[in-house]
Design a protein around this motif. Structure first.
Motif, PDB file in Angstrom:
ATOM      1  N   ALA A  47       0.845  -1.193   0.000  1.00 42.73           N
ATOM      2  CA  ALA A  47       0.000   0.000   0.000  1.00 42.73           C
ATOM      3  C   ALA A  47       0.880   1.243   0.000  1.00 42.73           C
ATOM      4  O   ALA A  47       2.068   1.178   0.328  1.00 42.73           O
ATOM      5  N   PRO A  48       0.307   2.399  -0.343  1.00 44.37           N
ATOM      6  CA  PRO A  48       1.104   3.635  -0.422  1.00 44.37           C
ATOM      7  C   PRO A  48       1.774   4.013   0.892  1.00 44.37           C
ATOM      8  O   PRO A  48       1.335   3.614   1.981  1.00 44.37           O
ATOM      9  N   SER A  49       2.828   4.824   0.777  1.00 42.14           N
ATOM     10  CA  SER A  49       3.645   5.180   1.939  1.00 42.14           C
ATOM     11  C   SER A  49       2.910   6.073   2.930  1.00 42.14           C
ATOM     12  O   SER A  49       3.317   6.168   4.092  1.00 42.14           O
ATOM     13  N   ASP A  50       1.831   6.738   2.521  1.00 38.77           N
ATOM     14  CA  ASP A  50       1.074   7.572   3.452  1.00 38.77           C
ATOM     15  C   ASP A  50      -0.027   6.787   4.168  1.00 38.77           C
ATOM     16  O   ASP A  50      -0.867   7.382   4.852  1.00 38.77           O
ATOM     17  N   SER A  51      -0.001   5.469   4.056  1.00 40.29           N
ATOM     18  CA  SER A  51      -0.955   4.624   4.770  1.00 40.29           C
ATOM     19  C   SER A  51      -0.603   4.593   6.249  1.00 40.29           C
ATOM     20  O   SER A  51       0.569   4.458   6.619  1.00 40.29           O
ATOM     21  N   ALA A  52      -1.611   4.708   7.101  1.00 41.24           N
ATOM     22  CA  ALA A  52      -1.420   4.686   8.549  1.00 41.24           C
ATOM     23  C   ALA A  52      -1.940   3.360   9.087  1.00 41.24           C
ATOM     24  O   ALA A  52      -3.130   3.212   9.356  1.00 41.24           O
ATOM     25  N   THR A  53      -1.051   2.387   9.238  1.00 43.49           N
ATOM     26  CA  THR A  53      -1.436   1.053   9.665  1.00 43.49           C
ATOM     27  C   THR A  53      -0.300   0.440  10.467  1.00 43.49           C
ATOM     28  O   THR A  53       0.873   0.775  10.258  1.00 43.49           O
ATOM     29  N   ASP A  54      -0.650  -0.470  11.372  1.00 45.08           N
ATOM     30  CA  ASP A  54       0.403  -1.182  12.098  1.00 45.08           C
ATOM     31  C   ASP A  54       0.658  -2.560  11.495  1.00 45.08           C
ATOM     32  O   ASP A  54       1.401  -3.361  12.051  1.00 45.08           O
ATOM     33  N   LEU A  55       0.057  -2.844  10.355  1.00 50.11           N
ATOM     34  CA  LEU A  55       0.362  -4.075   9.623  1.00 50.11           C
ATOM     35  C   LEU A  55       1.733  -3.950   8.956  1.00 50.11           C
ATOM     36  O   LEU A  55       2.153  -2.853   8.584  1.00 50.11           O
ATOM     37  N   PRO A  56       2.445  -5.051   8.778  1.00 47.40           N
ATOM     38  CA  PRO A  56       3.646  -4.999   7.949  1.00 47.40           C
ATOM     39  C   PRO A  56       3.275  -4.477   6.562  1.00 47.40           C
ATOM     40  O   PRO A  56       2.348  -4.993   5.931  1.00 47.40           O
ATOM     41  N   ARG A  57       3.967  -3.446   6.107  1.00 48.98           N
ATOM     42  CA  ARG A  57       3.576  -2.769   4.876  1.00 48.98           C
ATOM     43  C   ARG A  57       4.774  -2.584   3.958  1.00 48.98           C
ATOM     44  O   ARG A  57       5.881  -2.281   4.413  1.00 48.98           O
ATOM     45  N   ILE A  58       4.551  -2.750   2.663  1.00 48.70           N
ATOM     46  CA  ILE A  58       5.574  -2.513   1.656  1.00 48.70           C
ATOM     47  C   ILE A  58       5.033  -1.487   0.674  1.00 48.70           C
ATOM     48  O   ILE A  58       3.910  -1.619   0.175  1.00 48.70           O
ATOM     49  N   GLY A  59       5.848  -0.473   0.387  1.00 45.49           N
ATOM     50  CA  GLY A  59       5.439   0.586  -0.541  1.00 45.49           C
ATOM     51  C   GLY A  59       6.189   1.862  -0.238  1.00 45.49           C
ATOM     52  O   GLY A  59       6.027   2.433   0.839  1.00 45.49           O
ATOM     53  N   ASP A  60       7.003   2.309  -1.176  1.00 45.48           N
ATOM     54  CA  ASP A  60       7.854   3.481  -0.956  1.00 45.48           C
ATOM     55  C   ASP A  60       7.281   4.767  -1.547  1.00 45.48           C
ATOM     56  O   ASP A  60       7.901   5.828  -1.415  1.00 45.48           O
ATOM     57  N   HIS A  61       6.128   4.684  -2.165  1.00 47.87           N
ATOM     58  CA  HIS A  61       5.612   5.844  -2.896  1.00 47.87           C
ATOM     59  C   HIS A  61       4.249   6.247  -2.347  1.00 47.87           C
ATOM     60  O   HIS A  61       3.459   5.411  -1.926  1.00 47.87           O
ATOM     61  N   PRO A  62       3.937   7.548  -2.373  1.00 44.52           N
ATOM     62  CA  PRO A  62       2.662   8.022  -1.817  1.00 44.52           C
ATOM     63  C   PRO A  62       1.487   7.670  -2.720  1.00 44.52           C
ATOM     64  O   PRO A  62       1.656   7.289  -3.882  1.00 44.52           O
ATOM     65  N   SER A  63       0.306   7.821  -2.160  1.00 50.43           N
ATOM     66  CA  SER A  63      -0.914   7.587  -2.931  1.00 50.43           C
ATOM     67  C   SER A  63      -1.119   8.692  -3.959  1.00 50.43           C
ATOM     68  O   SER A  63      -0.541   9.786  -3.866  1.00 50.43           O
ATOM     69  N   LEU A  85       5.293   0.566 -10.092  1.00 51.36           N
ATOM     70  CA  LEU A  85       6.250   0.549  -8.990  1.00 51.36           C
ATOM     71  C   LEU A  85       5.807  -0.426  -7.893  1.00 51.36           C
ATOM     72  O   LEU A  85       6.621  -1.156  -7.318  1.00 51.36           O
ATOM     73  N   GLN A  86       4.521  -0.453  -7.625  1.00 54.13           N
ATOM     74  CA  GLN A  86       4.018  -1.378  -6.617  1.00 54.13           C
ATOM     75  C   GLN A  86       4.186  -2.833  -7.066  1.00 54.13           C
ATOM     76  O   GLN A  86       4.617  -3.698  -6.291  1.00 54.13           O
TER      77      GLN A  86
END
Length: 349
Positions: A47-63, A85-86
Motif C-alpha cells: 500500500a502507499p507510503s502515506d498509509s497509517a497502519t500497524d500491519l507490515p507494509r511494503i510501498g515506498d511511494h505516496p498515494s 512501482l508497486q
C-alpha cells in the motif's frame, strides 16, 4: 500443526490504506487484513507510503491522493506509474507468500504468471464492461472472487473462485437506538449515486436531509448542475466525511437513502448504516436485494414514489434488529473467514 498461511494483500494506489475519507476499496482491504491477522494469518500489506497502519507494509511511494494534494496538476500517467512501482515491489517478493490477493485491476495478472493459481483477485467495480470482458478472456486461469451475486453473474465461469460479501470492523460504528429527525445520503456526488434523487425524496416526504461525500473527479459538473441548485435549509451538503462524522451523520439519521442508478457491485455505505442500526431505503439495482432485507433492515424500492412511501413506514423497523443483522452478516471477521476458505481451496488445488 497447521502451517501459517502467508498472504500478500495488494491495495490500490489511489488513496492510503485505510483511507481518510472516500475510498471504500482501501477500507475493505484494511479491515480484511486486520481480521485475517486476528485469525492467525501472516499478512503483508502492499500500500502507499502515506498509509497509517500497524500491519507490515511494503510501498515506498505516496498515494495518488497525496500527490494531488502536493502538486497543482498530476499527469494522467501517474496512476499507471504508481501501479508499476508497486507491482515491481511485489515481483521481487513473490516467493515470500503463499497467496497473493490483489484488489486492483489488470496488470497484476500478467506479472503473476504461473502464480495465478495461488492468487485471488477482487474487482471492486462493475464487471460488465468491455475492459473486464477482455481481461477475463485473456486470463481464464485467474481466480476472481465476486463481492455480490449480481457482480458474479458478469464473471466468466472459469474465473469464478467464490462469493464474499464485504464486511467492516464490528466496533467501528455503534447502535444509535434513538435517531434524529433527518435522513442521510453518503456517496460520491455523481449520476451513479444520484444525491439529487435523495434530496427530492426527502423533500417530498417532508424530512430534512444531510448529504456527505466527495465531488466526483470524473464528473465534476454534476454537483454544480444537479445538486447545488437543490440545496437549502432542509438539504445540507457537508462535504467529505470521515468515520466519526459518518457515524454522526448516518447513525443519527432516521434512514439512509441509497438511490443508485447503476449496477452497484456492493455499496459499502449500506452496511455502515446497518452497523449504526439505521435502516436503508435503496433502489433495486445491482447488489441491493442481497444486502437489504426488505422489511427488516430497510426497504427495496423501484421509484421515488415508493421511496417516499417507505420513509413513511421507516419507524416501524426495529433499529436493534438492524444492528443484529449487521453483526450476523457483515462483519470483517465473517468476511475474513470466507476469504480464508477460498485461500485454502486454492492452495489445496
Amino acid at each position: 500443526m497447521q502451517q501459517v498461511i502467508r498472504v500478500a494483500q495488494v491495495a490500490p494506489n489511489i488513496f492510503p490504506t485505510p483511507p481518510e475519507h472516500h475510498g471504500g476499496t482501501e477500507r475493505i482491504v484494511h479491515d480484511l487484513s486486520m481480521a485475517l491477522r486476528n485469525l492467525g494469518i501472516d499478512v503483508t500489506l502492499f500500500a502507499p507510503s502515506d498509509s497509517a497502519t500497524d500491519l507490515p507494509r511494503i510501498g515506498d511511494h505516496p498515494s495518488l491522493a497525496a500527490l494531488e494534494r502536493r502538486n497543482r496538476s498530476v499527469p494522467p500517467g501517474v496512476p499507471a506509474a504508481l501501479d508499476a512501482l508497486q507491482l515491481e515491489a511485489l515481483r521481487l517478493r513473490l516467493d515470500q507468500f503463499d497467496i497473493v490477493h490483489c484488489h486492483g485491476e489488470f496488470a497484476h495478472a500478467a506479472l503473476l504468471g504461473p502464480r495465478r493459481r495461488h492468487s485471488l483477485t477482487t474487482v471492486h467495480w462493475r464487471v460488465d464492461e468491455l475492459d473486464r470482458a477482455l481481461f477475463f478472456a485473456g486470463f481464464p486461469d485467474l481466480p476472481v472472487a465476486a463481492i455480490s451475486a449480481a457482480q458474479e453473474a458478469g464473471i466468466p465461469a472459469p474465473n469464478r473462485a467464490g462469493l464474499v460479501h464485504h464486511g467492516i470492523a464490528r466496533d467501528r460504528y455503534t447502535l444509535r437506538a434513538e435517531p434524529g429527525a433527518h435522513v442521510a445520503f453518503v456517496g460520491r456526488m455523481t449520476d451513479q449515486k444520484r444525491p439529487d434523487t435523495a434530496i427530492r425524496v426527502a423533500r417530498a416526504a417532508g424530512l430534512p436531509i444531510r448529504l456527505g461525500g466527495t465531488i466526483d473527479v470524473g464528473n465534476p459538473d454534476y454537483f454544480e448542475r444537479k445538486v447545488r441548485p437543490l440545496l437549502g435549509p432542509d438539504a445540507c451538503y457537508l462535504g467529505p466525511v470521515d468515520d466519526a462524522a459518518k457515524a454522526d451523520l448516518v447513525g443519527g439519521a432516521r434512514a439512509l437513502l441509497f438511490p443508485i442508478d447503476w449496477p452497484e457491485p456492493f455499496g459499502l455505505v449500506m452496511i455502515e448504516a446497518m452497523a449504526c442500526g439505521t435502516p436503508v431505503i435503496a433502489w433495486n439495482r445491482g447488489s441491493v436485494p442481497e444486502i437489504v432485507e426488505d422489511g427488516v433492515t430497510g426497504f427495496v424500492v423501484a421509484s421515488e414514489a415508493e421511496a417516499v412511501d417507505a420513509l413513511a413506514r421507516i419507524d416501524r423497523l426495529d433499529r436493534r434488529q438492524v444492528r443484529r443483522r449487521f453483526e450476523a452478516r457483515f462483519t470483517a471477521e465473517r468476511m475474513a473467514r470466507d476469504y480464508l476458505a477460498i485461500y485454502r481451496r486454492l492452495l489445496a488445488a
